[in-house]
Design an enzyme around this catalytic site. Sequence first.
Site, short mmCIF file in Angstrom:
data_model
loop_
_atom_site.label_atom_id
_atom_site.label_comp_id
_atom_site.label_asym_id
_atom_site.label_seq_id
_atom_site.Cartn_x
_atom_site.Cartn_y
_atom_site.Cartn_z
N LYS A 53 34.71 22.53 90.78
CA LYS A 53 33.44 21.68 91.54
C LYS A 53 32.52 22.11 90.44
O LYS A 53 31.66 21.00 90.02
CB LYS A 53 33.16 22.50 92.73
CG LYS A 53 34.27 21.87 93.77
CD LYS A 53 34.09 22.73 95.21
CE LYS A 53 35.29 22.31 95.85
NZ LYS A 53 35.53 23.01 97.21
N GLN A 97 32.41 27.54 100.39
CA GLN A 97 33.96 27.40 100.30
C GLN A 97 34.66 28.12 101.40
O GLN A 97 34.39 29.21 101.78
CB GLN A 97 34.32 27.99 98.93
CG GLN A 97 35.94 27.67 98.46
CD GLN A 97 36.47 26.25 98.38
OE1 GLN A 97 35.19 25.55 97.97
NE2 GLN A 97 37.41 26.15 98.46
N ASP A 120 29.81 18.57 102.48
CA ASP A 120 31.23 18.70 102.89
C ASP A 120 31.27 17.71 104.08
O ASP A 120 32.44 17.41 104.47
CB ASP A 120 31.55 20.19 103.48
CG ASP A 120 32.32 20.95 102.42
OD1 ASP A 120 32.82 20.20 101.81
OD2 ASP A 120 32.15 22.03 102.39
N1 GUN Z 1 38.67 24.54 101.27
C1 GUN Z 1 39.33 23.80 101.02
N2 GUN Z 1 39.12 22.50 101.14
C2 GUN Z 1 37.61 22.82 101.20
C3 GUN Z 1 36.70 21.56 101.45
O1 GUN Z 1 36.56 20.36 101.31
N3 GUN Z 1 35.55 22.15 101.52
C4 GUN Z 1 35.26 23.44 101.53
N4 GUN Z 1 34.04 23.86 101.79
N5 GUN Z 1 36.15 24.46 101.80
C5 GUN Z 1 37.46 23.84 101.28
#
Ligand code: GUN
Length: 284
Positions: A53, A97, A120
């Site tokens: 990311k 996350q 998100d």
């Molecule tokens: N863990 C796995 N996929 C995601 C996501 O799309 N967002 C977040 N915050 N954590 C994740």
Amino acid sequence: MSNIIDGKHVAKVLRENIKTETAELLEKAGKAPNLTVVIVGENPASQSYVRSKKKFAIEVGFESDTIELPESITEAQLLAQIEKLNADPNVNGILVQLPLPTHINEQTVIRTIAVEKDVDGFHPEQVGGLSIGLDTLEPCTPAGIIELLKYYNIETSGKNAVVIGRSNIVGKPIASMLLKLNATVTITHSRTANLPAVASGADILVVAIGKPHFLTGDMVKDGAVVIDVGINRTKEGKLVGDVDFESASKKASYITPVPGGVGPMTIAMLLANTLKAFKKQSNL
Ligand code: GUN
């Protein structure tokens, strides 16, 4: 034989567009979007996602910070950290996350993130907004699926869409998005009676059930569009989807591979959401 939906390519095109717009905004407003990612603990898969990311955020010209917190952090300490980011005018997008350690309530954390910085799209206010058709920050993976359908000019209006899986991250939001695009949507899950019969009536199948090779060719109508959201690792360490590509691709008109289908779109949409949040916060 089906057409392969190339998510890697579409994600790259999207990132290039975001990069161009970011450079223009930097010129105009003198600032770039900031995405701040919070990670708790040392889950290797989460660490790898968070590194990607940041890498892509920097690549498109954003500022990006990663806040690494120990597994032992209390919920109150984590919430205080989020409040600090909420109040920081230099932070435009906040992503915590998931998964979080079990002593921390995920929903409490999600609710604490300022709605306008929730890139998100997981905050209940955004979820509610999506379900009543408001212009919200949409969850990244389903938003990426919609981008793929649009890129390949796949018609949704009046089509039968069957979603397999009812998660908050994919199943439920993709159902809302397809409904907004005038599809007739059925959500199925592990308790659905005669799921193969329901699936085989679909013009568009979105499979996000978390079971390797769950959807086989006999459940696919000739000419259906098959979107595989699964990311499963085999004992040998190979990545496989929720769709048995070999048999399903003999029936589908379009199909996403794993890897290289939906996966690359998630981070591209996260960047798109961060840019959107930045523009709204900066009145640009
Ligand atoms: N863990 C796995 N996929 C995601 C996501 O799309 N967002 C977040 N915050 N954590 C994740």
